[in-house]
Design a protein around this motif. Structure first.
Motif, PDB file in Angstrom:
ATOM      1  N   VAL A 119       0.862  -1.179   0.000  1.00 31.85           N
ATOM      2  CA  VAL A 119       0.000   0.000   0.000  1.00 31.85           C
ATOM      3  C   VAL A 119       0.897   1.227   0.000  1.00 31.85           C
ATOM      4  CG1 VAL A 119      -1.617   1.349   1.408  1.00 31.85           C
ATOM      5  CG2 VAL A 119      -1.890  -1.115   1.243  1.00 31.85           C
ATOM      6  N   THR A 120       0.502   2.249  -0.735  1.00 32.54           N
ATOM      7  CA  THR A 120       1.204   3.531  -0.702  1.00 32.54           C
ATOM      8  C   THR A 120       0.187   4.628  -0.426  1.00 32.54           C
ATOM      9  OG1 THR A 120       2.856   2.768  -2.295  1.00 32.54           O
ATOM     10  CG2 THR A 120       2.660   5.149  -1.990  1.00 32.54           C
ATOM     11  N   LEU A 121       0.462   5.429   0.603  1.00 40.23           N
ATOM     12  CA  LEU A 121      -0.365   6.599   0.919  1.00 40.23           C
ATOM     13  C   LEU A 121       0.497   7.835   0.731  1.00 40.23           C
ATOM     14  CD1 LEU A 121      -2.223   5.708   4.251  1.00 40.23           C
ATOM     15  CD2 LEU A 121      -3.108   5.600   1.935  1.00 40.23           C
ATOM     16  N   THR A 122      -0.098   8.888   0.217  1.00 41.08           N
ATOM     17  CA  THR A 122       0.617  10.147   0.031  1.00 41.08           C
ATOM     18  C   THR A 122      -0.248  11.280   0.555  1.00 41.08           C
ATOM     19  OG1 THR A 122       1.645   9.247  -1.952  1.00 41.08           O
ATOM     20  CG2 THR A 122       1.750  11.631  -1.670  1.00 41.08           C
ATOM     21  N   GLN A 123       0.389  12.169   1.344  1.00 42.05           N
ATOM     22  CA  GLN A 123      -0.362  13.293   1.889  1.00 42.05           C
ATOM     23  C   GLN A 123       0.569  14.465   2.163  1.00 42.05           C
ATOM     24  OE1 GLN A 123      -3.322  12.336   4.780  1.00 42.05           O
ATOM     25  NE2 GLN A 123      -3.158  14.322   5.782  1.00 42.05           N
ATOM     26  N   MET A 124       0.104  15.674   1.804  1.00 42.53           N
ATOM     27  CA  MET A 124       0.866  16.873   2.108  1.00 42.53           C
ATOM     28  C   MET A 124       0.604  17.279   3.559  1.00 42.53           C
ATOM     29  SD  MET A 124       1.049  20.518   0.159  1.00 42.53           S
ATOM     30  CE  MET A 124      -0.065  21.529   1.097  1.00 42.53           C
ATOM     31  N   MET A 125       1.661  17.679   4.252  1.00 40.28           N
ATOM     32  CA  MET A 125       1.551  18.097   5.639  1.00 40.28           C
ATOM     33  C   MET A 125       1.184  19.581   5.703  1.00 40.28           C
ATOM     34  SD  MET A 125       2.121  15.361   7.481  1.00 40.28           S
ATOM     35  CE  MET A 125       0.942  14.741   6.298  1.00 40.28           C
ATOM     36  N   GLU A 126       0.198  19.883   6.532  1.00 38.73           N
ATOM     37  CA  GLU A 126      -0.340  21.238   6.626  1.00 38.73           C
ATOM     38  C   GLU A 126      -0.120  21.820   8.023  1.00 38.73           C
ATOM     39  OE1 GLU A 126      -4.407  20.649   5.479  1.00 38.73           O
ATOM     40  OE2 GLU A 126      -3.869  20.291   3.384  1.00 38.73           O
ATOM     41  N   GLU A 136       5.776  19.677   3.384  1.00 36.13           N
ATOM     42  CA  GLU A 136       6.379  18.506   2.762  1.00 36.13           C
ATOM     43  C   GLU A 136       5.304  17.463   2.462  1.00 36.13           C
ATOM     44  OE1 GLU A 136      10.955  18.689   4.326  1.00 36.13           O
ATOM     45  OE2 GLU A 136       9.578  17.402   5.450  1.00 36.13           O
ATOM     46  N   VAL A 137       5.628  16.599   1.516  1.00 28.84           N
ATOM     47  CA  VAL A 137       4.713  15.535   1.130  1.00 28.84           C
ATOM     48  C   VAL A 137       5.217  14.228   1.734  1.00 28.84           C
ATOM     49  CG1 VAL A 137       3.742  14.231  -0.799  1.00 28.84           C
ATOM     50  CG2 VAL A 137       4.090  16.711  -1.003  1.00 28.84           C
ATOM     51  N   LEU A 138       4.361  13.596   2.520  1.00 31.14           N
ATOM     52  CA  LEU A 138       4.699  12.288   3.093  1.00 31.14           C
ATOM     53  C   LEU A 138       4.230  11.201   2.150  1.00 31.14           C
ATOM     54  CD1 LEU A 138       3.874  12.092   6.910  1.00 31.14           C
ATOM     55  CD2 LEU A 138       6.059  12.468   5.788  1.00 31.14           C
ATOM     56  N   THR A 139       5.092  10.221   1.958  1.00 30.78           N
ATOM     57  CA  THR A 139       4.716   9.013   1.235  1.00 30.78           C
ATOM     58  C   THR A 139       4.993   7.852   2.161  1.00 30.78           C
ATOM     59  OG1 THR A 139       5.273  10.022  -0.887  1.00 30.78           O
ATOM     60  CG2 THR A 139       5.085   7.625  -0.834  1.00 30.78           C
ATOM     61  N   LEU A 140       3.985   7.062   2.421  1.00 32.95           N
ATOM     62  CA  LEU A 140       4.096   5.928   3.325  1.00 32.95           C
ATOM     63  C   LEU A 140       3.941   4.650   2.516  1.00 32.95           C
ATOM     64  CD1 LEU A 140       2.177   8.320   4.789  1.00 32.95           C
ATOM     65  CD2 LEU A 140       2.751   6.886   6.734  1.00 32.95           C
ATOM     66  N   HIS A 141       4.921   3.770   2.632  1.00 27.42           N
ATOM     67  CA  HIS A 141       4.911   2.476   1.952  1.00 27.42           C
ATOM     68  C   HIS A 141       4.707   1.404   3.021  1.00 27.42           C
ATOM     69  CE1 HIS A 141       6.489   4.342  -1.692  1.00 27.42           C
ATOM     70  NE2 HIS A 141       7.334   4.995  -0.906  1.00 27.42           N
ATOM     71  N   ALA A 142       3.649   0.620   2.907  1.00 33.43           N
ATOM     72  CA  ALA A 142       3.345  -0.407   3.903  1.00 33.43           C
ATOM     73  C   ALA A 142       3.166  -1.755   3.224  1.00 33.43           C
ATOM     74  CB  ALA A 142       2.079  -0.049   4.671  1.00 33.43           C
ATOM     75  N   GLU A 176       9.198  14.495   1.327  1.00 34.33           N
ATOM     76  CA  GLU A 176       9.814  15.210   0.208  1.00 34.33           C
ATOM     77  C   GLU A 176       9.369  16.659   0.218  1.00 34.33           C
ATOM     78  OE1 GLU A 176      10.255  15.111  -4.655  1.00 34.33           O
ATOM     79  OE2 GLU A 176       8.803  13.801  -3.675  1.00 34.33           O
ATOM     80  N   ASN A 177      10.333  17.548   0.050  1.00 32.57           N
ATOM     81  CA  ASN A 177      10.013  18.953  -0.152  1.00 32.57           C
ATOM     82  C   ASN A 177       9.682  19.108  -1.633  1.00 32.57           C
ATOM     83  OD1 ASN A 177      10.349  21.730  -0.917  1.00 32.57           O
ATOM     84  ND2 ASN A 177      11.287  22.075   1.079  1.00 32.57           N
ATOM     85  N   PRO A 178       8.427  19.449  -1.976  1.00 34.02           N
ATOM     86  CA  PRO A 178       8.051  19.484  -3.386  1.00 34.02           C
ATOM     87  C   PRO A 178       8.688  20.644  -4.154  1.00 34.02           C
ATOM     88  CG  PRO A 178       6.232  20.246  -2.041  1.00 34.02           C
ATOM     89  CD  PRO A 178       7.299  19.758  -1.098  1.00 34.02           C
ATOM     90  N   ILE A 179       9.247  21.621  -3.447  1.00 37.94           N
ATOM     91  CA  ILE A 179       9.881  22.754  -4.117  1.00 37.94           C
ATOM     92  C   ILE A 179      11.346  22.463  -4.405  1.00 37.94           C
ATOM     93  CG2 ILE A 179      10.540  25.196  -3.874  1.00 37.94           C
ATOM     94  CD1 ILE A 179       7.941  25.479  -2.143  1.00 37.94           C
ATOM     95  N   THR A 180      12.066  21.965  -3.382  1.00 41.05           N
ATOM     96  CA  THR A 180      13.510  21.718  -3.552  1.00 41.05           C
ATOM     97  C   THR A 180      13.812  20.311  -4.045  1.00 41.05           C
ATOM     98  OG1 THR A 180      13.853  20.907  -1.296  1.00 41.05           O
ATOM     99  CG2 THR A 180      13.995  23.320  -1.651  1.00 41.05           C
ATOM    100  N   GLY A 181      12.859  19.394  -3.833  1.00 44.45           N
ATOM    101  CA  GLY A 181      13.088  18.001  -4.202  1.00 44.45           C
ATOM    102  C   GLY A 181      13.820  17.209  -3.132  1.00 44.45           C
ATOM    103  N   ARG A 182      14.196  17.848  -2.008  1.00 49.58           N
ATOM    104  CA  ARG A 182      14.876  17.128  -0.926  1.00 49.58           C
ATOM    105  C   ARG A 182      13.978  15.996  -0.452  1.00 49.58           C
ATOM    106  NH1 ARG A 182      15.071  17.377   4.825  1.00 49.58           N
ATOM    107  NH2 ARG A 182      17.083  16.638   5.605  1.00 49.58           N
ATOM    108  N   HIS A 183      14.559  14.814  -0.332  1.00 46.63           N
ATOM    109  CA  HIS A 183      13.815  13.592  -0.025  1.00 46.63           C
ATOM    110  C   HIS A 183      14.532  12.868   1.101  1.00 46.63           C
ATOM    111  CE1 HIS A 183      12.448   9.424  -0.739  1.00 46.63           C
ATOM    112  NE2 HIS A 183      11.355  10.002  -1.173  1.00 46.63           N
ATOM    113  N   VAL A 184      13.807  12.531   2.191  1.00 44.50           N
ATOM    114  CA  VAL A 184      14.426  11.832   3.325  1.00 44.50           C
ATOM    115  C   VAL A 184      13.579  10.648   3.761  1.00 44.50           C
ATOM    116  CG1 VAL A 184      15.604  13.896   4.196  1.00 44.50           C
ATOM    117  CG2 VAL A 184      13.339  13.311   5.083  1.00 44.50           C
ATOM    118  N   HIS A 185      14.260   9.677   4.351  1.00 49.93           N
ATOM    119  CA  HIS A 185      13.591   8.561   5.033  1.00 49.93           C
ATOM    120  C   HIS A 185      13.281   9.087   6.430  1.00 49.93           C
ATOM    121  CE1 HIS A 185      14.018   4.154   6.634  1.00 49.93           C
ATOM    122  NE2 HIS A 185      12.832   4.666   6.875  1.00 49.93           N
TER     123      HIS A 185
END
Length: 170
Positions: A15-22, A75-81, A100-109
């Motif tokens: 399953v993959t969920l994606t959500q922007m943090m507000e 940032e946009v969270l992507t959760l892989h389960a 992931e920062n959608p502006i800079t593209g920085r991506h972290v675990h």
């Protein structure tokens, strides 16, 4: 609810969920609150468990939740389960949380979590789940690690029970 107890590939539970943090997700430090991440991880893991079990599954425990990097508003969270291993009525699901920062593209675990679920029948009682087929090397590694975590949980439960029995506490 599925009564089919034929083995199912681990890959079918992904399953993959994606959500922007507000702003409403922020804590007093200005980062995304850990509880928000935990709720999303629990949701992703529950969906993986439900897909594998073919019916309702409920959270029994959070076996581990490790925050590796802060997550920021915007940032946009992507959760892989996915389901890592199963018992007779229980399932362990692992979740990888990426930010992931959608502006800079920085991506972290950002976080890793392991949840344990139990499958329930229509009467709300535990019911058997299909065996899991760990096909890839990664799936087999995850299954071995899940078996170690299960053994550690059972040892801890037994040690706690023995200690309570010895001193008469509840």
């Amino acid at each position: 609810m599925s009564d089919d107890l034929q083995p199912r590939p681990a890959s079918e539970s992904h399953v993959t969920l994606t959500q922007m943090m507000e702003m409403t997700d922020a804590n007093v430090a200005g980062n995304v609150h850990g509880g928000v991440i935990m709720r999303l991880a629990d949701t992703a893991a529950a969906l993986a468990a439900i897909k594998h079990a073919g019916g309702l599954c409920v959270t029994v425990s959070v076996d581990e939740l490790t925050f590796r990097e802060p997550v920021h508003v915007g940032e946009v969270l992507t959760l892989h389960a996915s389901v890592n291993d199963v018992g007779h009525t229980s399932l362990e699901c692992g979740v990888r949380v990426e930010a992931e920062n959608p502006i800079t593209g920085r991506h972290v675990h950002a976080a890793t979590a392991y949840f344990v679920f139990v499958a329930l029948d229509a009467a709300g009682q535990p019911r058997p789940v299909p065996p899991i087929e760990a096909i890839s090397d990664i799936e087999r590694r995850r299954q071995r690690a899940a078996k170690r975590r299960r053994e550690a949980r059972l040892q801890h439960k037994e040690a706690t029970r023995a200690e309570r029995d010895a001193d008469g506490s509840v």
